[in-house]
Design a protein around this motif. Sequence first.
Motif, PDB file in Angstrom:
ATOM      1  N   PRO A 178     -12.962  36.997  13.443  1.00 54.82           N
ATOM      2  CA  PRO A 178     -12.023  36.562  12.395  1.00 54.82           C
ATOM      3  C   PRO A 178     -11.405  35.227  12.794  1.00 54.82           C
ATOM      4  O   PRO A 178     -11.020  35.035  13.947  1.00 54.82           O
ATOM      5  N   HIS A 179     -11.327  34.299  11.855  1.00 53.18           N
ATOM      6  CA  HIS A 179     -10.855  32.960  12.239  1.00 53.18           C
ATOM      7  C   HIS A 179      -9.779  32.408  11.317  1.00 53.18           C
ATOM      8  O   HIS A 179      -9.467  31.211  11.355  1.00 53.18           O
ATOM      9  N   GLY A 180      -9.191  33.249  10.482  1.00 54.70           N
ATOM     10  CA  GLY A 180      -8.061  32.796   9.689  1.00 54.70           C
ATOM     11  C   GLY A 180      -8.382  31.733   8.668  1.00 54.70           C
ATOM     12  O   GLY A 180      -7.565  30.829   8.426  1.00 54.70           O
ATOM     13  N   ASN A 181      -9.551  31.783   8.055  1.00 53.80           N
ATOM     14  CA  ASN A 181      -9.934  30.863   6.986  1.00 53.80           C
ATOM     15  C   ASN A 181      -9.943  29.398   7.423  1.00 53.80           C
ATOM     16  O   ASN A 181      -9.659  28.491   6.627  1.00 53.80           O
ATOM     17  N   ARG A 182     -10.259  29.147   8.668  1.00 48.51           N
ATOM     18  CA  ARG A 182     -10.418  27.769   9.123  1.00 48.51           C
ATOM     19  C   ARG A 182     -11.651  27.146   8.470  1.00 48.51           C
ATOM     20  O   ARG A 182     -12.634  27.827   8.187  1.00 48.51           O
ATOM     21  N   THR A 183     -11.613  25.861   8.253  1.00 45.66           N
ATOM     22  CA  THR A 183     -12.730  25.152   7.638  1.00 45.66           C
ATOM     23  C   THR A 183     -13.857  24.977   8.658  1.00 45.66           C
ATOM     24  O   THR A 183     -13.627  25.058   9.872  1.00 45.66           O
ATOM     25  N   THR A 236      -7.539  39.704  23.409  1.00 44.47           N
ATOM     26  CA  THR A 236      -6.907  38.402  23.679  1.00 44.47           C
ATOM     27  C   THR A 236      -7.522  37.308  22.827  1.00 44.47           C
ATOM     28  O   THR A 236      -6.814  36.470  22.253  1.00 44.47           O
ATOM     29  N   ILE A 237      -8.848  37.300  22.714  1.00 44.74           N
ATOM     30  CA  ILE A 237      -9.551  36.276  21.937  1.00 44.74           C
ATOM     31  C   ILE A 237      -9.137  36.348  20.466  1.00 44.74           C
ATOM     32  O   ILE A 237      -8.837  35.326  19.834  1.00 44.74           O
ATOM     33  N   VAL A 238      -9.120  37.552  19.894  1.00 50.48           N
ATOM     34  CA  VAL A 238      -8.699  37.710  18.500  1.00 50.48           C
ATOM     35  C   VAL A 238      -7.246  37.291  18.330  1.00 50.48           C
ATOM     36  O   VAL A 238      -6.869  36.661  17.331  1.00 50.48           O
ATOM     37  N   GLY A 239      -6.423  37.603  19.330  1.00 51.24           N
ATOM     38  CA  GLY A 239      -5.029  37.183  19.270  1.00 51.24           C
ATOM     39  C   GLY A 239      -4.881  35.668  19.254  1.00 51.24           C
ATOM     40  O   GLY A 239      -4.034  35.119  18.542  1.00 51.24           O
ATOM     41  N   TRP A 240      -5.686  34.979  20.053  1.00 48.88           N
ATOM     42  CA  TRP A 240      -5.658  33.518  20.038  1.00 48.88           C
ATOM     43  C   TRP A 240      -6.007  32.978  18.654  1.00 48.88           C
ATOM     44  O   TRP A 240      -5.382  32.020  18.175  1.00 48.88           O
ATOM     45  N   LEU A 241      -6.985  33.575  18.022  1.00 52.77           N
ATOM     46  CA  LEU A 241      -7.416  33.093  16.712  1.00 52.77           C
ATOM     47  C   LEU A 241      -6.363  33.332  15.644  1.00 52.77           C
ATOM     48  O   LEU A 241      -6.277  32.592  14.660  1.00 52.77           O
ATOM     49  N   ARG A 242      -5.557  34.340  15.842  1.00 49.14           N
ATOM     50  CA  ARG A 242      -4.497  34.623  14.874  1.00 49.14           C
ATOM     51  C   ARG A 242      -3.264  33.747  15.107  1.00 49.14           C
ATOM     52  O   ARG A 242      -2.439  33.581  14.210  1.00 49.14           O
ATOM     53  N   GLY A 243      -3.144  33.207  16.341  1.00 46.18           N
ATOM     54  CA  GLY A 243      -1.967  32.440  16.684  1.00 46.18           C
ATOM     55  C   GLY A 243      -1.933  31.055  16.077  1.00 46.18           C
ATOM     56  O   GLY A 243      -2.880  30.592  15.497  1.00 46.18           O
TER      57      GLY A 243
END
Length: 213
Positions: free
Chosen positions: A144-149, A206-213
């Motif tokens: 998951p990447h939070g809709n980044r382009t 941790t990786i998913v948390g970084w992507l959400r941050g």
Amino acid sequence: MVDGAHAPAQLADPVGGLQSDWWVGNFHKFPCAPRGTALLVIPPEGGQDGQDLWPLIDSWGFADPFPERFDEQGTQDLCGPIAAPESLREIERLWGWDVVRRYMSDLADYAERRVSEAASEVGGEDCSSPVRIPSPAMRLVKLPHGNRTPQELDALCPVFRDRILNELHAEVAVTQFDGELYLRLTAHAYVTADAIDRFAEQSIPTIVGWLRG
């Protein structure tokens, strides 16, 4: 020209049935030779004889025919080409390449399933990859990447890969394709299921948390 970077040793016959003028594969990946070691194959029926290939730097042997003109270029390090055949033979001696290839493929399947399940649980969405890569020992897991382009993901990938290496002490490739972010997992004889479990349990949250941050 075919870029067969990961093919040597991962495939039993990486140039079988080759239909190209040039083929290049790296030996510092699955054959475990020193970094920077690669192989160039020119099929004899391809119409190329290599005589239009020249070293980037002229040095000893520049007037020799191909491939001899590449053999002596000043102070180049020849450890890689010398070590590559020994590396292939040593792995064959220890386990046998057929056994190693079966192990890598089975472990890659396990890694994809284990890491995908962990990412899906933490991320709250299906992280199984819709993209299949024709590689026996390599798999993709979507993140998951939070809709980044796509442009943002391209810039994120090398930074993210280095952060995973430096902070989580895990070496995994990060790439984007068609607007999605992926972890590229690779299995080899020195990778264990326990290591995959630790990565899924300790690193993925941790990786998913970084992507959400």
